[in-house]
Write a protein that holds these residues in place. Structure first.
Motif, short mmCIF file in Angstrom:
data_model
loop_
_atom_site.label_atom_id
_atom_site.label_comp_id
_atom_site.label_asym_id
_atom_site.label_seq_id
_atom_site.Cartn_x
_atom_site.Cartn_y
_atom_site.Cartn_z
N UNK A 197 3.20 1.69 9.61
CA UNK A 197 4.08 0.52 9.31
C UNK A 197 5.53 0.87 9.83
N UNK A 198 6.31 -0.03 10.07
CA UNK A 198 7.57 0.36 10.50
C UNK A 198 8.59 -0.75 10.19
N UNK A 199 10.13 -0.37 10.18
CA UNK A 199 10.93 -1.14 9.17
C UNK A 199 12.21 -1.36 10.10
N UNK A 200 12.94 -2.43 10.05
CA UNK A 200 14.28 -2.33 10.49
C UNK A 200 15.11 -1.37 9.49
N UNK A 201 16.18 -0.80 10.13
CA UNK A 201 16.84 0.38 9.69
C UNK A 201 17.62 -0.44 8.16
N UNK A 202 18.23 -1.76 8.31
CA UNK A 202 18.66 -2.44 7.18
C UNK A 202 17.91 -2.47 6.11
N UNK A 203 16.45 -2.18 5.97
CA UNK A 203 15.69 -2.60 4.89
C UNK A 203 14.87 -1.18 4.61
N UNK A 204 14.86 -0.13 5.37
CA UNK A 204 14.24 1.13 5.06
C UNK A 204 14.64 1.55 3.48
N UNK A 205 13.52 2.05 2.85
CA UNK A 205 13.56 2.32 1.50
C UNK A 205 13.89 1.35 0.42
N UNK A 206 13.82 0.04 0.73
CA UNK A 206 14.13 -1.03 -0.22
C UNK A 206 13.00 -2.03 -0.12
N UNK A 207 12.41 -2.21 1.27
CA UNK A 207 11.27 -3.20 1.35
C UNK A 207 9.97 -2.28 1.88
N UNK A 208 9.07 -3.10 1.43
CA UNK A 208 7.69 -2.46 1.42
C UNK A 208 6.73 -3.52 2.01
N UNK A 209 6.04 -3.30 3.18
CA UNK A 209 5.11 -4.25 3.68
C UNK A 209 3.88 -3.60 3.54
N UNK A 210 2.69 -4.40 3.25
CA UNK A 210 1.45 -4.07 2.86
C UNK A 210 0.58 -5.20 3.36
N UNK A 211 -0.84 -4.91 3.32
CA UNK A 211 -1.74 -5.95 3.74
C UNK A 211 -3.05 -5.68 2.98
N UNK A 212 -3.87 -6.89 2.76
CA UNK A 212 -5.03 -6.68 2.18
C UNK A 212 -6.04 -7.38 3.30
N UNK A 213 -6.79 -6.80 3.89
CA UNK A 213 -7.80 -7.27 4.86
C UNK A 213 -8.87 -8.07 4.23
N UNK A 214 -9.12 -7.70 3.11
CA UNK A 214 -10.19 -8.72 2.38
C UNK A 214 -9.80 -10.01 1.79
N UNK A 215 -8.53 -10.12 1.41
CA UNK A 215 -7.88 -11.36 1.01
C UNK A 215 -7.17 -12.18 2.15
N UNK A 216 -7.04 -11.41 3.42
CA UNK A 216 -6.34 -11.93 4.51
C UNK A 216 -5.15 -12.35 4.07
N UNK A 217 -4.28 -11.33 3.55
CA UNK A 217 -2.88 -11.55 3.18
C UNK A 217 -1.99 -10.18 3.44
N UNK A 218 -0.87 -10.70 3.92
CA UNK A 218 0.04 -9.61 4.37
C UNK A 218 1.37 -9.93 2.93
N UNK A 219 1.80 -8.73 2.50
CA UNK A 219 2.95 -8.91 1.61
C UNK A 219 4.12 -8.07 1.97
N UNK A 220 5.52 -8.74 1.26
CA UNK A 220 6.58 -7.94 1.62
C UNK A 220 7.23 -7.68 0.08
N UNK A 221 7.29 -6.61 -0.08
CA UNK A 221 8.07 -6.28 -1.75
C UNK A 221 9.46 -5.88 -1.22
N UNK A 222 10.26 -6.75 -1.80
CA UNK A 222 11.87 -6.67 -1.50
C UNK A 222 12.45 -6.03 -2.62
N UNK A 223 13.14 -4.99 -2.55
CA UNK A 223 14.00 -4.49 -3.66
C UNK A 223 15.42 -4.61 -3.40
N UNK A 224 16.29 -4.65 -4.49
CA UNK A 224 17.83 -4.53 -4.41
C UNK A 224 18.29 -5.73 -3.49
#
Length: 117
Positions: free
Chosen positions: A58-85
């Motif tokens: 995984x990699x992130x823009x510096x502006x979102x590091x520590x606050x955003x999390x990207x993840x994926x579920x290859x069974x559900x064919x879905x990618x997520x972005x959890x955004x905090x703050x």
């Protein structure tokens, strides 16, 4: 070509959290690297986060590091972005593209995330 549909956008208060989802149409979802980009009115589209096909990198823009999390579920064919703050500057439209060979080749229609102050 894979079809992508983003969802989960909506009004959120400053400091709050939101999770975006992006559903892919194809069972070969796990053959694509995935990313999240955002574009505010009058500005260039910018990279937010990326995740490899297996999810192991995984990699992130510096502006979102520590606050955003990207993840994926290859069974559900879905990618997520959890955004905090979140704060009012983060009111762009978010897009999730699918990538092959280092280039993003398919894009969804985007979902907007308005943040109230």
């Amino acid at each position: 070509q894979v079809q992508l549909v983003e969802s989960g956008g909506g009004l959120v208060q400053a400091g709050g959290s939101l999770r975006l989802s992006c559903a892919a149409s194809r069972r070969t979802f796990n053959s694509y690297d995935m990313g999240w980009f955002r574009q505010a009115p009058g500005k260039e589209r910018e990279f937010v986060a990326g995740i490899s096909r297996s999810g192991g990198s995984r990699r992130y823009a510096d502006s979102v590091k520590g606050r955003f999390t990207i993840s994926r579920d290859n069974v559900k064919n879905t990618v997520y972005l959890l955004m905090n703050s979140l704060h009012p500057a983060h009111t762009p439209v978010y897009y999730c593209p699918a990538g092959v060979g280092g280039s993003y080749v398919s894009w969804g229609q985007g979902t907007q995330v308005p943040v109230s102050s």
